[in-house]
Design an enzyme around this catalytic site. Structure first.
Site, PDB file in Angstrom:
ATOM      1  CE  LYS A 147     -51.505  -0.943 -10.545  1.00  0.00           C
ATOM      2  NZ  LYS A 147     -52.158  -0.272 -11.648  1.00  0.00           N
ATOM      3  CD  GLU A 182     -47.018   4.013 -12.614  1.00  0.00           C
ATOM      4  OE1 GLU A 182     -46.715   3.027 -12.798  1.00  0.00           O
ATOM      5  OE2 GLU A 182     -47.956   4.269 -11.922  1.00  0.00           O
ATOM      6  CB  SER A 194     -50.352  -0.696 -20.835  1.00  0.00           C
ATOM      7  OG  SER A 194     -51.408  -0.359 -20.295  1.00  0.00           O
TER       8      SER A 194
HETATM    9  P1  13P Z   1     -50.356  -1.594 -15.635  1.00  0.00           P
HETATM   10  O1  13P Z   1     -49.100  -2.040 -15.734  1.00  0.00           O
HETATM   11  O2  13P Z   1     -51.402  -2.708 -15.205  1.00  0.00           O
HETATM   12  O3  13P Z   1     -50.788  -0.744 -16.771  1.00  0.00           O
HETATM   13  O4  13P Z   1     -50.368  -0.520 -14.261  1.00  0.00           O
HETATM   14  C1  13P Z   1     -49.400   0.107 -14.381  1.00  0.00           C
HETATM   15  C2  13P Z   1     -49.206   0.837 -13.084  1.00  0.00           C
HETATM   16  O5  13P Z   1     -49.864   1.487 -12.416  1.00  0.00           O
HETATM   17  C3  13P Z   1     -47.884   0.378 -11.911  1.00  0.00           C
HETATM   18  O6  13P Z   1     -47.952   1.174 -10.855  1.00  0.00           O
END
Ligand code: 13P
Length: 255
Positions: free
Chosen positions: A14, A170, A216
């Site tokens: 991200k 997701e 997560s």
């Molecule tokens: P997290 O693993 O921080 O929950 O994020 C998942 C995600 O959005 C991966 O693209």
């Protein structure tokens, strides 16, 4: 872990990591994972670190992905990056239609579809994200929402293109919340996605396409989630920002 399809585990960094921080992280990951062949490993840094990360991973089995790209070719699109520019940096994958972009940049299935086609045409493997919100799950709309996202985002792809595409399920309510879908909840939606692909593209494609779970994912829950028959990998956010937790997720699935 004995799987029908080779696992693919990708880290979505991200909007995190300076070039120096990205360098430290991939050097550690390459030491830990750069020669293993059991799992396809991908890291997706921000655009600003792609060149450096690609160079560091030049001789590694870890592949590089971007987090977004334009659906357009060259031209007057200020602030945009196209697929050819990513290929030029030795990028192999691109995350498309992440729920954060669907929400904050208002990306539609039609736009994600155009980006997916542009990525495939340029030789990039898209990781196309789908998933329902908590309100949609509670209203029993998970299958209709995910079904629509799959149909819209992947419209018009032929069998070979779909085999080159990774789908990431997701659930929005599980992203960054510490709230993971149970392995049963994940398996149920993954099986549904595979059955939709079976309907649209037939059994051979449905059996080949890899579907990641994201939301997560941590070292402690990876083995259980990825042990499900239709879960073929993970798209990891927070836990991919440290070498130890990302390597542990991968290593926990390799026994
Ligand atoms: P997290 O693993 O921080 O929950 O994020 C998942 C995600 O959005 C991966 O693209």
């Amino acid at each position: 872990m004995n799987k029908e399809r080779k696992l693919i585990i990708a880290g979505n960094w991200k909007m995190n990591k300076t070039v120096a921080e990205a360098t430290d992280l991939v050097e550690a990951l390459d030491r830990d994972l750069g020669t293993q062949t059991d799992v396809d490993v991908v890291v997706c840094p921000p655009f600003t670190a792609l060149d450096t990360v690609s160079a560091k991973l030049k001789n590694s089995l870890i592949k590089v992905g971007a987090q977004n790209m334009s659906e357009n070719d060259y031209g007057a699109f200020t602030g945009e990056i196209n697929a050819g520019m990513l290929r030029d940096l030795r990028v192999h994958y691109v995350i498309l239609g992440h729920s954060e972009r669907r929400e904050y940049q208002k990306e539609s299935d039609a736009l994600i579809n155009a980006k997916t086609k542009a990525a495939l045409t340029a030789g990039l493997k898209p990781i196309v994200c789908v998933g329902e919100t908590l309100a949609q799950r509670e209203a029993n709309e998970t299958e209709s929402v995910v079904g629509q996202q799959i149909a819209g985002s992947l419209a018009g792809l032929d069998a070979e293109q779909l085999k080159d595409t990774v789908i990431a399920y997701e659930p929005v309510w599980a992203i960054g919340t510490g709230k993971t879908a149970s392995s049963e909840q994940a398996q149920e939606v993954h099986a549904f996605i595979r059955s939709e692909i079976n309907k649209s593209h037939g059994e051979e494609v449905a059996k080949a396409v890899r579907i990641q779970y994201g939301g997560s994912v941590k070292p402690a829950n990876a083995e259980e989630l990825l042990g499900q028959p239709d879960v073929d990998g993970a798209l990891v956010g927070g836990a991919s920002l440290e070498a130890r937790s990302f390597s542990d997720i991968i290593n926990n699935t390799r026994n």
